[in-house]
Design a protein around this motif. Sequence first.
Motif, short mmCIF file in Angstrom:
data_model
loop_
_atom_site.label_atom_id
_atom_site.label_comp_id
_atom_site.label_asym_id
_atom_site.label_seq_id
_atom_site.Cartn_x
_atom_site.Cartn_y
_atom_site.Cartn_z
N ILE A 62 0.83 -1.21 0.00
CA ILE A 62 0.00 0.00 0.00
C ILE A 62 0.86 1.26 0.00
N GLY A 63 2.06 1.13 -0.54
CA GLY A 63 3.00 2.25 -0.60
C GLY A 63 2.77 3.15 -1.80
N GLU A 64 3.72 4.04 -1.99
CA GLU A 64 3.64 5.02 -3.08
C GLU A 64 3.51 4.32 -4.43
N LEU A 65 2.62 4.83 -5.25
CA LEU A 65 2.33 4.36 -6.61
C LEU A 65 1.66 2.98 -6.65
N SER A 66 1.26 2.46 -5.51
CA SER A 66 0.54 1.19 -5.47
C SER A 66 -0.90 1.41 -5.92
N PHE A 108 -3.42 0.88 -4.15
CA PHE A 108 -4.03 1.54 -2.98
C PHE A 108 -3.87 3.06 -3.10
N HIS A 109 -2.65 3.50 -3.36
CA HIS A 109 -2.35 4.93 -3.52
C HIS A 109 -3.15 5.53 -4.67
N TYR A 137 -3.75 8.46 -1.01
CA TYR A 137 -2.82 8.49 0.12
C TYR A 137 -2.23 7.08 0.26
N TYR A 138 -1.15 6.98 1.04
CA TYR A 138 -0.47 5.68 1.12
C TYR A 138 0.35 5.57 2.39
#
Length: 179
Positions: free
Chosen positions: A65-69, A71-72, A77-78
Amino acid sequence: MKRHQLEHILRASAVISECREFVVIGSQSILGQFPSAPPELLVSEEADLWPREFPERADLIDGSIGELSPFHETFGYYAQGVGPETAILPSGWEDRLVAVTVPGVDGVRGLCLEIHDLLASKAAAGREKDMRFLRDCLRFKLATASDLEERIRQIEQETYRALATSTLKKVLLIRKAEA
């Protein structure tokens, strides 16, 4: 980031890491003590955190769920999975953590930095964005300069303590010039 978004990140982190408690550092840890902090302090899209019991599982969070995922991309947001060595913090910071209990999920908590510990860490980083954050926290009276000076004195690493002291002096000069 708003408080409910941090809670969402904590819920997702719990599922990914199979952990229940997370240490939240960085600017969005302000949401622990000040869930309705001024918007100027909530511009970051990321929550920096690690699982308290298993810090090495931060990589799982970052990868999921990090950056560019997805989820993001979906939520805007992440989570940034970090480790205990990421931030320079004053002695005793762990005793002052502010708990964020996640509604609807039994036992999942974020443990956020107390405001003066957060600002001491920001001062030790000394970046422009950290100085702006520190200045705004003082302007909104979420922290006091005298308590922050005391907390900075509790930073054990001399180099970082000196940088934090210098950063705070700069911020106070800027605030004085603005007054």
